[in-house]
Write a protein that holds these residues in place. Sequence first.
Motif, mmCIF file in Angstrom:
data_model
loop_
_atom_site.group_PDB
_atom_site.id
_atom_site.type_symbol
_atom_site.label_atom_id
_atom_site.label_comp_id
_atom_site.label_asym_id
_atom_site.label_seq_id
_atom_site.Cartn_x
_atom_site.Cartn_y
_atom_site.Cartn_z
ATOM 1 N N ASP A 286 19.678 33.443 -16.911
ATOM 2 C CA ASP A 286 19.178 32.071 -16.860
ATOM 3 C C ASP A 286 20.097 31.115 -16.104
ATOM 4 O OD1 ASP A 286 16.855 32.681 -18.322
ATOM 5 O OD2 ASP A 286 17.974 32.563 -20.204
ATOM 6 N N SER A 287 21.416 31.322 -16.198
ATOM 7 C CA SER A 287 22.351 30.398 -15.553
ATOM 8 C C SER A 287 22.782 30.861 -14.162
ATOM 9 C CB SER A 287 23.598 30.215 -16.430
ATOM 10 O OG SER A 287 24.396 31.383 -16.417
ATOM 11 N N ASN A 288 22.349 32.065 -13.748
ATOM 12 C CA ASN A 288 22.697 32.626 -12.433
ATOM 13 C C ASN A 288 24.210 32.865 -12.285
ATOM 14 O OD1 ASN A 288 19.953 32.336 -11.688
ATOM 15 N ND2 ASN A 288 20.335 30.225 -11.030
ATOM 16 N N LYS A 289 24.873 33.194 -13.386
ATOM 17 C CA LYS A 289 26.321 33.377 -13.350
ATOM 18 C C LYS A 289 26.702 34.814 -13.714
ATOM 19 C CE LYS A 289 27.263 28.572 -14.700
ATOM 20 N NZ LYS A 289 27.872 27.696 -15.731
ATOM 21 N N ILE A 290 27.896 35.221 -13.226
ATOM 22 C CA ILE A 290 28.475 36.503 -13.579
ATOM 23 C C ILE A 290 29.788 36.236 -14.320
ATOM 24 C CG2 ILE A 290 29.240 38.770 -12.759
ATOM 25 C CD1 ILE A 290 26.327 38.156 -12.135
ATOM 26 N N TYR A 291 29.945 36.896 -15.471
ATOM 27 C CA TYR A 291 31.150 36.722 -16.274
ATOM 28 C C TYR A 291 31.911 38.041 -16.379
ATOM 29 C CZ TYR A 291 29.231 32.266 -17.955
ATOM 30 O OH TYR A 291 28.723 30.985 -18.039
ATOM 31 N N LEU A 292 33.218 37.913 -16.590
ATOM 32 C CA LEU A 292 34.061 39.064 -16.902
ATOM 33 C C LEU A 292 34.636 38.876 -18.297
ATOM 34 C CD1 LEU A 292 36.550 40.971 -14.689
ATOM 35 C CD2 LEU A 292 37.346 40.104 -16.892
ATOM 36 N N VAL A 293 34.535 39.931 -19.120
ATOM 37 C CA VAL A 293 35.074 39.893 -20.480
ATOM 38 C C VAL A 293 36.039 41.065 -20.641
ATOM 39 C CG1 VAL A 293 34.564 39.958 -22.952
ATOM 40 C CG2 VAL A 293 32.952 38.861 -21.377
ATOM 41 N N THR A 294 37.266 40.775 -21.035
ATOM 42 C CA THR A 294 38.259 41.830 -21.241
ATOM 43 C C THR A 294 38.136 42.399 -22.652
ATOM 44 O OG1 THR A 294 39.912 40.225 -21.964
ATOM 45 C CG2 THR A 294 39.840 40.750 -19.610
ATOM 46 N N SER A 295 38.788 43.555 -22.869
ATOM 47 C CA SER A 295 38.656 44.239 -24.158
ATOM 48 C C SER A 295 39.220 43.426 -25.319
ATOM 49 C CB SER A 295 39.350 45.600 -24.094
ATOM 50 O OG SER A 295 40.719 45.432 -23.749
ATOM 51 N N ASP A 296 40.120 42.479 -25.016
ATOM 52 C CA ASP A 296 40.663 41.646 -26.088
ATOM 53 C C ASP A 296 39.858 40.355 -26.287
ATOM 54 O OD1 ASP A 296 41.340 40.350 -23.785
ATOM 55 O OD2 ASP A 296 43.506 40.328 -24.142
ATOM 56 N N GLY A 297 38.693 40.261 -25.599
ATOM 57 C CA GLY A 297 37.784 39.152 -25.851
ATOM 58 C C GLY A 297 37.939 37.955 -24.947
ATOM 59 N N LYS A 298 38.837 38.032 -23.964
ATOM 60 C CA LYS A 298 38.999 36.900 -23.047
ATOM 61 C C LYS A 298 37.845 36.879 -22.051
ATOM 62 C CE LYS A 298 44.052 36.838 -23.425
ATOM 63 N NZ LYS A 298 45.344 36.995 -22.713
ATOM 64 N N GLU A 299 37.296 35.711 -21.827
ATOM 65 C CA GLU A 299 36.101 35.542 -21.007
ATOM 66 C C GLU A 299 36.375 34.565 -19.867
ATOM 67 O OE1 GLU A 299 32.457 32.553 -21.514
ATOM 68 O OE2 GLU A 299 32.687 33.933 -23.208
ATOM 69 N N ARG A 300 35.828 34.887 -18.682
ATOM 70 C CA ARG A 300 35.899 33.917 -17.595
ATOM 71 C C ARG A 300 34.723 34.112 -16.646
ATOM 72 N NH1 ARG A 300 38.670 36.057 -12.882
ATOM 73 N NH2 ARG A 300 39.537 38.132 -13.318
ATOM 74 N N GLU A 301 34.263 33.027 -16.092
ATOM 75 C CA GLU A 301 33.202 33.060 -15.094
ATOM 76 C C GLU A 301 33.809 33.459 -13.759
ATOM 77 O OE1 GLU A 301 30.834 29.710 -12.600
ATOM 78 O OE2 GLU A 301 30.800 29.448 -14.798
ATOM 79 N N ILE A 302 33.250 34.486 -13.102
ATOM 80 C CA ILE A 302 33.809 34.932 -11.822
ATOM 81 C C ILE A 302 32.885 34.653 -10.639
ATOM 82 C CG2 ILE A 302 35.198 36.734 -12.924
ATOM 83 C CD1 ILE A 302 33.171 38.768 -11.722
ATOM 84 N N TYR A 303 31.616 34.340 -10.907
ATOM 85 C CA TYR A 303 30.733 34.068 -9.766
ATOM 86 C C TYR A 303 29.568 33.188 -10.181
ATOM 87 C CZ TYR A 303 28.267 34.707 -5.374
ATOM 88 O OH TYR A 303 27.651 34.482 -4.171
ATOM 89 N N ASN A 304 29.251 32.233 -9.311
ATOM 90 C CA ASN A 304 28.127 31.330 -9.518
ATOM 91 C C ASN A 304 27.729 30.784 -8.160
ATOM 92 O OD1 ASN A 304 26.201 29.519 -10.375
ATOM 93 N ND2 ASN A 304 27.682 28.061 -11.245
ATOM 94 N N SER A 305 26.574 31.189 -7.654
ATOM 95 C CA SER A 305 26.148 30.782 -6.319
ATOM 96 C C SER A 305 24.632 30.666 -6.271
ATOM 97 C CB SER A 305 26.624 31.799 -5.273
ATOM 98 O OG SER A 305 26.020 31.545 -4.014
ATOM 99 N N PRO A 306 24.109 29.700 -5.507
ATOM 100 C CA PRO A 306 22.646 29.593 -5.353
ATOM 101 C C PRO A 306 22.053 30.771 -4.583
ATOM 102 C CG PRO A 306 23.786 28.037 -3.899
ATOM 103 C CD PRO A 306 24.823 28.596 -4.817
ATOM 104 N N ASP A 307 22.927 31.560 -3.894
ATOM 105 C CA ASP A 307 22.430 32.742 -3.177
ATOM 106 C C ASP A 307 21.969 33.835 -4.129
ATOM 107 O OD1 ASP A 307 22.980 31.558 -0.747
ATOM 108 O OD2 ASP A 307 24.996 32.398 -0.621
ATOM 109 N N LEU A 308 22.527 33.835 -5.348
ATOM 110 C CA LEU A 308 22.180 34.848 -6.338
ATOM 111 C C LEU A 308 21.399 34.192 -7.470
ATOM 112 C CD1 LEU A 308 22.435 37.753 -7.428
ATOM 113 C CD2 LEU A 308 24.611 37.060 -8.477
ATOM 114 N N ARG A 309 20.119 34.551 -7.576
ATOM 115 C CA ARG A 309 19.267 33.930 -8.594
ATOM 116 C C ARG A 309 18.764 34.979 -9.584
ATOM 117 N NH1 ARG A 309 17.331 31.913 -3.849
ATOM 118 N NH2 ARG A 309 15.332 33.014 -4.051
ATOM 119 N N ASN A 310 18.838 34.633 -10.851
ATOM 120 C CA ASN A 310 18.392 35.503 -11.937
ATOM 121 C C ASN A 310 19.008 36.903 -11.866
ATOM 122 O OD1 ASN A 310 15.292 33.986 -11.218
ATOM 123 N ND2 ASN A 310 16.507 33.499 -13.013
#
Length: 383
Positions: A286-310
């Motif tokens: 829904d937000s058109n974003k890609i996240y990375l989550v590490t095994s210890d639970g740390k989360e960060r957004e790594i990609y967000n672009s209008p070129d990539l939808r859904n």
Amino acid sequence: MDNLSQVTENILSQTEITLGNLNKSRNKIKRKVSEIKQKVIAHLDRLEADIHKDIDDKYENCSNTVSHKKENIQSRADSVFTWKNDMKLLKQHTSEIHLFQAVKLLDARNQKELEIREIQTETIPTLTYHSSESESDINKVLQDFGDGVNIFSGCFIPCNTLLLVPYYESRLYVCKLDGSKTKAILLDNGPEHIPLYDNNSAVVSVGENGIQIIDLTTLKPGRKIKVEGYCRGITSVQDKIWVNNRPNFLTILDINGKFLNTIQATFNPCDICANKNGDVYCTDFDSNKIYLVTSDGKEREIYNSPDLRNPSCGTVDERCDVYVAGYGSNSIDRLSNDGQKHDIVLTVDDQITRPTWVSYNYETRELLVVHKDDCATVNIYKT
């Protein structure tokens, strides 16, 4: 009268339901017809390519043979022309007896005439159409796979084989990379997503029924792992299984079902995939974003672009680059593992339409893409 009125209302209500069901049945049958058409077209395209290649190969062989014969004939024709001129000159300066002796000697010492006669009687190669193996197998492949099968997801498994998840069926399909040798694996529950666990096992999310293990050595369902909630997105890495079983939550467990950890995210994952370092990439449809989550639970957004939808699904290659299916952008995008580099590797120009699934084969460096046009299409690309 009240009872009669109630009966009448029930009949009207049931009639409305019947009309709705009839409309749904009509649309379902029309979709199935379209799906069958697309499968036939796809197989005919492959058949045409095979026949064209066979024709080109045969033509090249025939052309080389005929060209070689042409060169031989031209050489003989030049020799005959030379002999005729020599005979004319000889005839002007010698007697009939000497001319006869010269012709006899020439006839005894060369085989040119015999060679020319042999060429004359040789068979000229021709091109003849014979049914290819692909053509004879086309009906078998379609019958084996079944009418109206609509693939949603899948993964590579050993021995050049695919394990595929259909829409709205309590089964999986196993087939070779060309769609042949199809076999169904019957399940108790409808499958959702499927990654490879190791060379002997795959794990399948089966909604509210948890996780189903598939034994790849026997191609049969094994035991189930009970997980609370509704299991959908699933991946495995370093002997751990990650599954999205509740909105905004990721659960980590082992193959025996032992609970290891729960991670609460700030987003709701649509699909998840892992790299060899144990990091998990999550698509947020829904937000058109890609996240990375590490095994210890740390989360960060790594990609967000209008070129990539859904973004509907992701998979990781041997370089830890991430391939993402853009359902809304009709594209397959490739991101570096930190999201800093991005390129679009497949688009609508490559006949990519509403891709639902991607899966990567580390050994062959091939990318499986499932996308929807009139029906689900499965393609494999070299990377």
